[in-house]
Design an enzyme around this catalytic site. Structure first.
Site, PDB file in Angstrom:
ATOM      1  N   SER A  53     -20.996 -10.914  54.316  1.00  0.00           N
ATOM      2  CA  SER A  53     -21.184 -11.005  52.864  1.00  0.00           C
ATOM      3  C   SER A  53     -20.732 -12.318  52.240  1.00  0.00           C
ATOM      4  O   SER A  53     -21.162 -12.653  51.142  1.00  0.00           O
ATOM      5  CB  SER A  53     -20.488  -9.844  52.152  1.00  0.00           C
ATOM      6  OG  SER A  53     -19.091 -10.006  52.175  1.00  0.00           O
ATOM      7  N   LYS A  94     -14.291 -11.286  48.234  1.00  0.00           N
ATOM      8  CA  LYS A  94     -15.438 -11.724  47.420  1.00  0.00           C
ATOM      9  C   LYS A  94     -15.007 -12.854  46.496  1.00  0.00           C
ATOM     10  O   LYS A  94     -13.836 -13.135  46.324  1.00  0.00           O
ATOM     11  CB  LYS A  94     -15.975 -10.570  46.556  1.00  0.00           C
ATOM     12  CG  LYS A  94     -16.339  -9.303  47.298  1.00  0.00           C
ATOM     13  CD  LYS A  94     -17.537  -9.446  48.184  1.00  0.00           C
ATOM     14  CE  LYS A  94     -17.801  -8.122  48.922  1.00  0.00           C
ATOM     15  NZ  LYS A  94     -18.738  -8.258  49.992  1.00  0.00           N
TER      16      LYS A  94
END
Length: 184
Positions: A53, A94
């Site tokens: 990701s 993230k």
């Protein structure tokens, strides 16, 4: 005139000195272990990146150092990479895209915060961002997204992240050594 010291007395002093030296080593080792634990649990923590990701900034298997103390003194800033508790058993890593009170959206592959497109040099060319929003980030929350937008479970899916869930800021990739770099 020299003093006569029986052999048994000389051995006793040496044994006491050896015992004192051993005790000092035990104390030094105990202090080192306590300091390492304090640093590990309250200041810096290693984190293993799992999944694609955050490509191409972070790769599956990279090890990063997470600064757990920084957000005790200031709020996260846009662009920082954070680690947070996604579930009770899983942490995610993230990038911060929007802060409390800001409105974030994406349309035609352009991410906007408060109506202005943001510069995202960390997203590879050709990596598309699906349309979403607008989403207003509530107080005490941040909006996070993975750099590999087409393959990231992030705030677009589970909503803004509460600051109570944030572990800290990822500061350094330290393994593999070939990827060593600072993330800020």
């Amino acid at each position: 005139m020299s003093e006569f010291i029986p052999r048994s007395a000389r051995h006793g002093r040496r044994r006491r000195r050896d015992r004192n030296e051993a005790w000092e080593w035990v104390q030094a080792l105990a202090i080192a272990i306590v300091l390492a634990m304090v640093i590990r649990y309250f200041v810096f923590e290693p984190f293993s990146v799992s999944g694609p990701s955050m490509l191409s900034t972070l790769h599956d298997g990279d090890l990063v150092i997470v600064n757990k103390l920084i957000y005790q003194f200031r709020a996260p800033e846009k662009g920082e990479i954070v680690v947070f508790h996604a579930t009770s058993k899983k942490d995610y890593i993230k990038r911060v895209i929007a802060l409390p009170g800001q409105v974030v959206s994406a349309q035609n592959n352009i991410v906007r915060v408060d109506g202005r497109s943001i510069d995202e040099p960390y997203v590879d060319e050709g990596n598309r961002t699906a349309d979403f929003g607008p989403v207003e980030v509530p107080p005490g929350h941040i909006f996070v997204m993975g750099d590999n937008r087409m393959n990231s479970s992030d705030s677009r899916e589970f909503g803004p992240v509460s600051m109570d869930q944030v572990v800290g800021r990822a500061d350094v990739i330290f393994w593999p050594l070939s990827d060593f770099s600072f993330l800020w």
